[in-house]
Design a protein around this motif. Structure first.
Motif, PDB file in Angstrom:
ATOM      1  N   LEU A  33       7.860 -14.062  50.093  1.00 42.40           N
ATOM      2  CA  LEU A  33       8.298 -15.447  49.861  1.00 42.40           C
ATOM      3  C   LEU A  33       7.530 -16.438  50.733  1.00 42.40           C
ATOM      4  CD1 LEU A  33      12.182 -14.877  49.734  1.00 42.40           C
ATOM      5  CD2 LEU A  33      10.670 -15.293  47.780  1.00 42.40           C
ATOM      6  N   GLY A  34       6.775 -15.896  51.688  1.00 39.72           N
ATOM      7  CA  GLY A  34       6.004 -16.770  52.573  1.00 39.72           C
ATOM      8  C   GLY A  34       6.876 -17.550  53.539  1.00 39.72           C
ATOM      9  N   ILE A  35       7.945 -16.913  54.011  1.00 38.60           N
ATOM     10  CA  ILE A  35       8.829 -17.571  54.994  1.00 38.60           C
ATOM     11  C   ILE A  35       8.980 -16.631  56.192  1.00 38.60           C
ATOM     12  CG2 ILE A  35      10.078 -18.927  53.249  1.00 38.60           C
ATOM     13  CD1 ILE A  35      12.346 -16.910  53.320  1.00 38.60           C
ATOM     14  N   PRO A  36       9.367 -17.146  57.379  1.00 33.19           N
ATOM     15  CA  PRO A  36       9.479 -16.250  58.534  1.00 33.19           C
ATOM     16  C   PRO A  36      10.680 -15.312  58.452  1.00 33.19           C
ATOM     17  CG  PRO A  36      10.059 -18.516  59.140  1.00 33.19           C
ATOM     18  CD  PRO A  36       9.608 -18.559  57.720  1.00 33.19           C
ATOM     19  N   CYS A  37      10.545 -14.157  59.126  1.00 36.03           N
ATOM     20  CA  CYS A  37      11.654 -13.207  59.232  1.00 36.03           C
ATOM     21  C   CYS A  37      11.999 -13.059  60.701  1.00 36.03           C
ATOM     22  CB  CYS A  37      11.227 -11.856  58.655  1.00 36.03           C
ATOM     23  SG  CYS A  37      12.495 -10.583  58.841  1.00 36.03           S
ATOM     24  N   TYR A  38      13.251 -13.301  61.068  1.00 35.47           N
ATOM     25  CA  TYR A  38      13.669 -13.175  62.462  1.00 35.47           C
ATOM     26  C   TYR A  38      14.505 -11.918  62.658  1.00 35.47           C
ATOM     27  CZ  TYR A  38      12.187 -18.033  62.565  1.00 35.47           C
ATOM     28  OH  TYR A  38      11.455 -19.179  62.465  1.00 35.47           O
ATOM     29  N   ASP A  39      14.023 -11.068  63.557  1.00 37.81           N
ATOM     30  CA  ASP A  39      14.747  -9.834  63.849  1.00 37.81           C
ATOM     31  C   ASP A  39      14.631  -9.612  65.357  1.00 37.81           C
ATOM     32  OD1 ASP A  39      15.871  -7.262  63.708  1.00 37.81           O
ATOM     33  OD2 ASP A  39      13.864  -6.404  63.543  1.00 37.81           O
ATOM     34  N   GLN A  40      13.584  -8.932  65.804  1.00 40.25           N
ATOM     35  CA  GLN A  40      13.360  -8.731  67.241  1.00 40.25           C
ATOM     36  C   GLN A  40      13.168 -10.084  67.946  1.00 40.25           C
ATOM     37  OE1 GLN A  40      13.505  -5.738  68.640  1.00 40.25           O
ATOM     38  NE2 GLN A  40      13.623  -4.536  66.773  1.00 40.25           N
ATOM     39  N   GLU A  41      12.597 -11.044  67.227  1.00 38.60           N
ATOM     40  CA  GLU A  41      12.350 -12.371  67.806  1.00 38.60           C
ATOM     41  C   GLU A  41      13.655 -12.983  68.328  1.00 38.60           C
ATOM     42  OE1 GLU A  41      11.630 -11.342  64.801  1.00 38.60           O
ATOM     43  OE2 GLU A  41       9.448 -11.373  64.602  1.00 38.60           O
ATOM     44  N   LEU A  42      14.767 -12.631  67.665  1.00 39.05           N
ATOM     45  CA  LEU A  42      16.060 -13.197  68.067  1.00 39.05           C
ATOM     46  C   LEU A  42      16.445 -12.749  69.476  1.00 39.05           C
ATOM     47  CD1 LEU A  42      18.113 -12.644  64.790  1.00 39.05           C
ATOM     48  CD2 LEU A  42      17.392 -14.837  65.739  1.00 39.05           C
ATOM     49  N   ILE A  43      15.956 -11.585  69.859  1.00 42.57           N
ATOM     50  CA  ILE A  43      16.296 -11.053  71.185  1.00 42.57           C
ATOM     51  C   ILE A  43      15.711 -11.941  72.287  1.00 42.57           C
ATOM     52  CG2 ILE A  43      15.912  -9.100  72.756  1.00 42.57           C
ATOM     53  CD1 ILE A  43      16.099  -7.304  70.203  1.00 42.57           C
ATOM     54  N   ALA A  44      14.406 -12.225  72.156  1.00 41.59           N
ATOM     55  CA  ALA A  44      13.764 -13.084  73.170  1.00 41.59           C
ATOM     56  C   ALA A  44      14.418 -14.465  73.187  1.00 41.59           C
ATOM     57  CB  ALA A  44      12.273 -13.195  72.856  1.00 41.59           C
ATOM     58  N   MET A  45      14.683 -15.006  72.009  1.00 44.34           N
ATOM     59  CA  MET A  45      15.292 -16.350  71.940  1.00 44.34           C
ATOM     60  C   MET A  45      16.682 -16.369  72.560  1.00 44.34           C
ATOM     61  SD  MET A  45      14.362 -17.482  68.044  1.00 44.34           S
ATOM     62  CE  MET A  45      12.747 -17.230  67.356  1.00 44.34           C
ATOM     63  N   SER A  46      17.483 -15.314  72.269  1.00 34.54           N
ATOM     64  CA  SER A  46      18.849 -15.272  72.799  1.00 34.54           C
ATOM     65  C   SER A  46      18.830 -15.024  74.297  1.00 34.54           C
ATOM     66  CB  SER A  46      19.657 -14.173  72.099  1.00 34.54           C
ATOM     67  OG  SER A  46      19.683 -14.400  70.708  1.00 34.54           O
ATOM     68  N   ALA A  47      17.846 -14.254  74.755  1.00 37.75           N
ATOM     69  CA  ALA A  47      17.717 -14.001  76.192  1.00 37.75           C
ATOM     70  C   ALA A  47      17.439 -15.325  76.900  1.00 37.75           C
ATOM     71  CB  ALA A  47      16.599 -12.994  76.453  1.00 37.75           C
ATOM     72  N   LYS A  48      16.518 -16.078  76.345  1.00 43.05           N
ATOM     73  CA  LYS A  48      16.140 -17.365  76.939  1.00 43.05           C
ATOM     74  C   LYS A  48      17.349 -18.314  76.958  1.00 43.05           C
ATOM     75  CE  LYS A  48      12.557 -20.812  76.535  1.00 43.05           C
ATOM     76  NZ  LYS A  48      11.711 -21.489  75.591  1.00 43.05           N
ATOM     77  N   GLU A  49      18.072 -18.338  75.862  1.00 44.72           N
ATOM     78  CA  GLU A  49      19.222 -19.237  75.714  1.00 44.72           C
ATOM     79  C   GLU A  49      20.358 -18.856  76.668  1.00 44.72           C
ATOM     80  OE1 GLU A  49      19.530 -21.985  73.697  1.00 44.72           O
ATOM     81  OE2 GLU A  49      21.503 -22.275  74.591  1.00 44.72           O
ATOM     82  N   SER A  50      20.566 -17.543  76.846  1.00 45.36           N
ATOM     83  CA  SER A  50      21.729 -17.080  77.615  1.00 45.36           C
ATOM     84  C   SER A  50      21.421 -16.848  79.089  1.00 45.36           C
ATOM     85  CB  SER A  50      22.257 -15.772  77.024  1.00 45.36           C
ATOM     86  OG  SER A  50      21.285 -14.740  77.181  1.00 45.36           O
ATOM     87  N   GLY A  51      20.154 -16.584  79.398  1.00 46.65           N
ATOM     88  CA  GLY A  51      19.813 -16.248  80.779  1.00 46.65           C
ATOM     89  C   GLY A  51      19.858 -14.758  81.059  1.00 46.65           C
ATOM     90  N   PHE A  52      20.320 -13.957  80.093  1.00 42.95           N
ATOM     91  CA  PHE A  52      20.331 -12.505  80.284  1.00 42.95           C
ATOM     92  C   PHE A  52      18.927 -11.942  80.069  1.00 42.95           C
ATOM     93  CE2 PHE A  52      24.835 -13.099  78.800  1.00 42.95           C
ATOM     94  CZ  PHE A  52      25.424 -12.786  80.014  1.00 42.95           C
ATOM     95  N   SER A  53      18.746 -10.705  80.524  1.00 41.12           N
ATOM     96  CA  SER A  53      17.445 -10.062  80.313  1.00 41.12           C
ATOM     97  C   SER A  53      17.317  -9.637  78.848  1.00 41.12           C
ATOM     98  CB  SER A  53      17.323  -8.822  81.201  1.00 41.12           C
ATOM     99  OG  SER A  53      18.180  -7.809  80.693  1.00 41.12           O
ATOM    100  N   GLU A  54      16.067  -9.522  78.403  1.00 40.49           N
ATOM    101  CA  GLU A  54      15.851  -9.080  77.015  1.00 40.49           C
ATOM    102  C   GLU A  54      16.428  -7.688  76.793  1.00 40.49           C
ATOM    103  OE1 GLU A  54      12.084  -9.647  75.142  1.00 40.49           O
ATOM    104  OE2 GLU A  54      11.749 -11.574  76.109  1.00 40.49           O
ATOM    105  N   GLU A  55      16.336  -6.861  77.823  1.00 37.17           N
ATOM    106  CA  GLU A  55      16.834  -5.487  77.702  1.00 37.17           C
ATOM    107  C   GLU A  55      18.345  -5.497  77.445  1.00 37.17           C
ATOM    108  OE1 GLU A  55      17.287  -1.435  80.376  1.00 37.17           O
ATOM    109  OE2 GLU A  55      17.319  -3.445  81.257  1.00 37.17           O
ATOM    110  N   TYR A  56      19.044  -6.347  78.187  1.00 32.53           N
ATOM    111  CA  TYR A  56      20.501  -6.437  78.004  1.00 32.53           C
ATOM    112  C   TYR A  56      20.841  -6.980  76.613  1.00 32.53           C
ATOM    113  CZ  TYR A  56      25.322  -7.944  78.439  1.00 32.53           C
ATOM    114  OH  TYR A  56      26.652  -8.121  78.219  1.00 32.53           O
ATOM    115  N   VAL A  57      20.110  -8.000  76.213  1.00 24.71           N
ATOM    116  CA  VAL A  57      20.373  -8.606  74.905  1.00 24.71           C
ATOM    117  C   VAL A  57      20.159  -7.569  73.804  1.00 24.71           C
ATOM    118  CG1 VAL A  57      19.646 -10.368  73.260  1.00 24.71           C
ATOM    119  CG2 VAL A  57      19.777 -10.924  75.688  1.00 24.71           C
ATOM    120  N   LYS A  58      19.099  -6.781  73.942  1.00 23.23           N
ATOM    121  CA  LYS A  58      18.778  -5.767  72.934  1.00 23.23           C
ATOM    122  C   LYS A  58      19.930  -4.783  72.777  1.00 23.23           C
ATOM    123  CE  LYS A  58      14.971  -2.839  71.500  1.00 23.23           C
ATOM    124  NZ  LYS A  58      13.645  -2.337  71.810  1.00 23.23           N
ATOM    125  N   LYS A  59      20.494  -4.413  73.913  1.00 27.13           N
ATOM    126  CA  LYS A  59      21.569  -3.406  73.878  1.00 27.13           C
ATOM    127  C   LYS A  59      22.906  -3.976  73.416  1.00 27.13           C
ATOM    128  CE  LYS A  59      19.908   0.141  77.030  1.00 27.13           C
ATOM    129  NZ  LYS A  59      19.786   0.487  78.440  1.00 27.13           N
TER     130      LYS A  59
END
Lengths: 193, 193
Positions: free
Chosen positions: A27-53
């Motif tokens: 469809l030529g549009i972005p797909c957000y999956d793993q990218e959400l982890i980095a974004m949520s980590a940044k937003e929350s202040g938690f580590s990416e590892e914690y967010v992933k789990k």
């Protein structure tokens, strides 16, 4: 203006993530999956590892809290992470059309976006085969890995949405990727979009 | 040789029956719905009226048995009817390709036919609107008619299949006919067949 968005919930090993990526590419549009982890980590202040789990899993054992090896692993921090993740998803939906995989996006965007809500599943045998091929073998049997992930995703979904994960009523379309094949699923979803 | 069959489970008021009929018409194969009642009546010896009321519904109230107005209305007669219905469905599947609406055909044909298992649902508001348009008004409010039928179909499905009615895992595809529209549902199913 509301952007057209596809949310993909999926059973572990069903190939839902790959289907989401293929649909987005077609469809030529972005797909957000793993990218959400980095974004949520940044937003929350938690580590990416914690967010992933913790970003879409709730530990379901009675004593799981007691034996946790993470200092900030409490229901309250999970709520903080939920809020951060929700904010990230709502912002993405404002930005433009996209595919979002997992993280209860179907529920978060319910009243905020023009969404096609999708659930991808497959039978245990096909999923077991797939996770060994894709993620490799571990000490834990594939059947147990599947059952554990399903259980914690289900508990997480129930906790934050109040609805039953995998119940057809939550989605506009659910597809058995094992029976129909990933290619057919991609084709149908692109058609529906 | 296994014939290709479509089974359609559906929420009351979702238009699943009409979708089944339209799919069968487009594919040029028979659709069995009301016809199953006459066949099951003949097979079981019960009246068509009884079959119609009990062929996919289980009364769920605690006292429902005590206040039943039908002399042969017991769990045992329902089992007899289940067996008759099962036999009819298995015979139809042997005869040739077809669409079968309701009656747990998805479960009955699980290991006996090459089936596309479908579930059609819609939100309560759209279903309420539809049942008033199609079946007319009654003394009972549409929301209650929907809730009652869902409850008894769900109980019946659980009793005879051991599975949860409406759970995505039971079906190859589930569709929200209210959101996607009946025409799109028919198109997708014909494509998948």
């Amino acid at each position: 203006m509301k952007h057209r968005i596809i949310t993909i919930s999926r059973q572990f090993g069903s190939g839902g993530r790959s289907i989401g990526k293929a649909v987005a590419a077609q469809l030529g549009i972005p797909c957000y999956d793993q990218e959400l982890i980095a974004m949520s980590a940044k937003e929350s202040g938690f580590s990416e590892e914690y967010v992933k789990k913790d970003s879409e899993y709730t530990r379901t054992g009675l004593l799981s809290g007691l034996f946790s090896d993470r200092v900030y692993d409490t229901p309250i921090t999970q709520d903080v992470l939920w809020d951060a993740q929700k904010k990230v998803i709502l912002e993405l939906a404002e930005k433009g059309p996209c595919v979002i995989v997992g993280r209860c996006a179907d529920h978060i965007l319910k009243d905020h976006a023009d969404c096609l809500r999708v659930f991808i599943h497959a039978d245990d045998e096909k999923r077991a085969e797939r996770i060994v091929n894709v993620y490799g073998e571990t000490d834990t049997a594939p059947a147990k890995r599947i059952a554990d992930k399903d259980k914690s995703r289900k508990a997480y979904y129930q906790k934050y949405t109040g609805a039953v994960w995998g119940n057809a009523e939550n989605y506009h379309i659910t597809l058995d990727s094992g029976e129909l094949g990933a290619e057919t699923c991609v084709k149908l979803l692109c058609e529906l979009y």
